[in-house]
Design a protein around this motif. Structure first.
Motif, mmCIF file in Angstrom:
data_model
loop_
_atom_site.group_PDB
_atom_site.id
_atom_site.type_symbol
_atom_site.label_atom_id
_atom_site.label_comp_id
_atom_site.label_asym_id
_atom_site.label_seq_id
_atom_site.Cartn_x
_atom_site.Cartn_y
_atom_site.Cartn_z
ATOM 1 N N GLU A 145 -4.778 -14.726 14.061
ATOM 2 C CA GLU A 145 -4.872 -13.968 15.309
ATOM 3 C C GLU A 145 -4.599 -12.488 15.058
ATOM 4 O O GLU A 145 -5.299 -11.617 15.596
ATOM 5 N N ARG B 99 -0.281 -11.699 21.046
ATOM 6 C CA ARG B 99 -0.963 -12.071 19.806
ATOM 7 C C ARG B 99 -2.173 -12.969 20.068
ATOM 8 O O ARG B 99 -3.208 -12.847 19.411
ATOM 9 N N ASN B 100 -2.057 -13.882 21.010
ATOM 10 C CA ASN B 100 -3.153 -14.819 21.298
ATOM 11 C C ASN B 100 -4.065 -14.307 22.406
ATOM 12 O O ASN B 100 -4.556 -15.074 23.234
ATOM 13 N N ARG C 140 -7.745 -15.938 22.889
ATOM 14 C CA ARG C 140 -7.775 -17.245 23.540
ATOM 15 C C ARG C 140 -7.488 -17.114 25.031
ATOM 16 O O ARG C 140 -8.105 -17.797 25.855
#
Length: 513
Positions: free
Chosen positions: A189, A18-19, A22
């Motif tokens: 996200e 999901r991230n 980043r």
């Protein structure tokens, strides 16, 4: 000499990071990339930087196997709460692993032998609990664990413990604000992922799925319904979708369609599951697939925040909490199984964890047990395998570890108010929902199977299986018939025992006969 990631091969990956955005920034991964390429790049770079400690940096759901050529080792990793399945066995000197147990047992190198210990445990719990499976020598990698394989030995390590550490320095309102902030972070996200531009969501009449629909980018809601009004939540779900200005789809399930679907579900599930909602969920996924590839679902909240009535009941001091689901006593199982093994105890899968949580408050003890065993053994087995079989990608944003990290700090006294459970989460949801939805009594995809099983229009094939050749090999027919006849005579609460046995027998006939 190897370059930074030349020695790393991602042999298997199932899930969603999901991230990812980043991580790409932190790991200097150039964009844009296709989703598959970015996942490969993230996993390679993350392993190169953190080793198996990459689990501390990935948010989402994952089952991964990584070959490290430099170390000559294979690492197999499952996410912290078990949203994705992972099974393994050793055959011909190799460690075989896959998220679909059917792939392993269909390998000619793997002997297919029924594990009767698991049958005995299954009859008690209604789902395949713990690290054993229904196949001898084939094991489930438990959530928050990884395997290190050096070519001869598979060492299993635990990297995550769902520990609760209540902190009463914050008020319930402050925790609700924190929940809202974390939910917004998680769903921002999801919303920003251009590779998955269109999503829908499952919706019951309850707060979890309603909050998810309200906070997410899902453009339409999906539910299942029945003619039996006492079980049909579609009207409540429709009201919520209208309030939130979302599209709405309902799949009406007939008894014939439901019973016709059970064998397919048991086959694709890989192991029998006594949870009748799995069949409804499968039919719901098939309906969603007609217009969406990715769908949200609200699993995780009840186990993180204390959503079941069992979570607030007091246990006698000398009892062990045997998860929120168990359907038969050991005396009943003893009467059903001619070769009942006195050395296989219902408490066995729970006992080690129960010892670990002594000294914690009763709610923390129960939630740790349910997160570790029930959530992954029933709920995620159902949602992962049924959605995958329908070619639907299921996202469970509320199972994100960041939300657990808020829940683990909330004192038990903040979670219950009279008949209401998970109060702080409801308070957070009230920021997006009307109070009548945010504080509505718990509901969630009930199935009229308790009525259908007793209806002679539908139950003749059930009876044929219950007392057929496979059943005669494994069950005491007198005890089974007594249970069946008592159920037909009006003991409706026996339905889950009957259904669990029927589901197992269907699975057994498919896999072993």
């Amino acid at each position: 000499m190897f370059n930074s990631t030349d020695h790393i091969t991602i042999c298997y990956f199932s899930g969603y990071i999901r991230n990812w955005r980043r991580l790409c920034e932190e790991l200097s991964i150039g964009l844009p990339l296709s989703r598959e390429d970015r996942e490969q790049a993230i996993l390679k770079a993350a392993y190169a930087k953190w080793g198996v400690g990459l689990t501390e940096h990935l948010y989402g759901m994952f089952a991964i196997s990584i070959w490290d050529e430099a170390l000559q080792k294979l690492f197999v990793i499952r996410d912290q709460v078990g949203q994705k399945q992972m099974f393994y066995t050793v055959a011909d000197g190799l460690l075989l692993c896959n998220g679909d147990i059917n792939v392993l047992v269909d390998d000619p190198r793997v002997p297919k032998i029924l594990n009767k210990r698991m049958l005995q445990q299954y009859l008690f719990y209604g789902y395949p609990i713990g690290s054993e499976t229904f196949y001898e020598g084939v094991y489930k990698l438990m959530p928050g664990h990884y395997i290190e394989w050096d070519g001869s030995t598979a060492s299993v390590h635990r990297y995550f413990h769902p520990v609760f550490e209540p902190d009463d320095s914050k008020t319930p309102e402050e925790y609700a604000q924190e929940i809202r902030a974390v939910v917004d972070e998680i769903l921002s996200e999801e919303r920003s992922d251009d590779a998955l531009p269109y999503k829908e969501s499952f919706l019951s009449g309850g707060v979890d799925s309603s909050y998810l629909l309200a906070a997410s980018d899902a453009q339409a809601a999906n539910t299942v319904g029945y003619e039996e009004t006492g079980f049909d939540e579609s009207a409540l779900a429709r009201e919520t979708a209208v309030i939130l200005c979302k599209g709405f789809n309902v799949k009406l399930i007939t008894p014939t369609e439901y019973f016709d679907r059970i064998p397919t579900v048991m086959d694709k599930m890989g192991q029998p599951l006594g949870d009748a909602s799995a069949v409804a969920f499968s039919l719901g996924c098939a309906a969603v697939r007609e217009h969406a590839k990715v769908v949200y679902s609200g699993e995780g909240i009840d186990e993180f925040f204390g959503g079941y009535n069992a979570h607030k009941r007091e246990l006698p001091a000398d009892w062990t909490y045997l998860t929120c689901s168990h359907i038969m006593s050991e005396d009943v199982i003893r009467s059903l199984l001619p070769d009942y093994d006195e050395n296989v105890r219902a408490v066995d899968p729970v006992a080690p964890l129960w010892q670990e949580v002594q000294g914690q408050n009763p709610l923390a003890q129960k939630l740790t047990i349910d997160i570790s065993l029930w959530l992954e053994g029933d709920i995620y087995l159902n949602t992962d395998r049924t959605s995958s079989a329908c070619d639907v990608e299921l996202h469970t944003p509320f199972s994100d570890l960041r939300l657990f990290n808020v829940a683990r700090k909330i004192p038990a006294s903040y979670q219950f108010d009279g008949e209401q459970n998970k109060i702080t989460f409801r308070m957070a949801a009230a920021g997006k929902l009307p109070d009548e939805i945010a504080f509505r009594k718990k509901v969630g995809f009930p199935v009229p199977i308790r009525q259908w099983l007793a209806d002679e229009r539908f139950n003749r094939p059930v009876a044929k299986t219950l007392f057929g050749a496979a059943s005669q090999q494994l069950f005491n027919q007198d005890a089974l018939r007594d249970m069946w006849e008592r159920y037909l005579d009006g003991e409706e609460l026996l339905w889950n025992r009957v259904y669990a046995i029927y589901a197992f027998l269907l699975w057994y006939e498919i896999k072993f006969q």
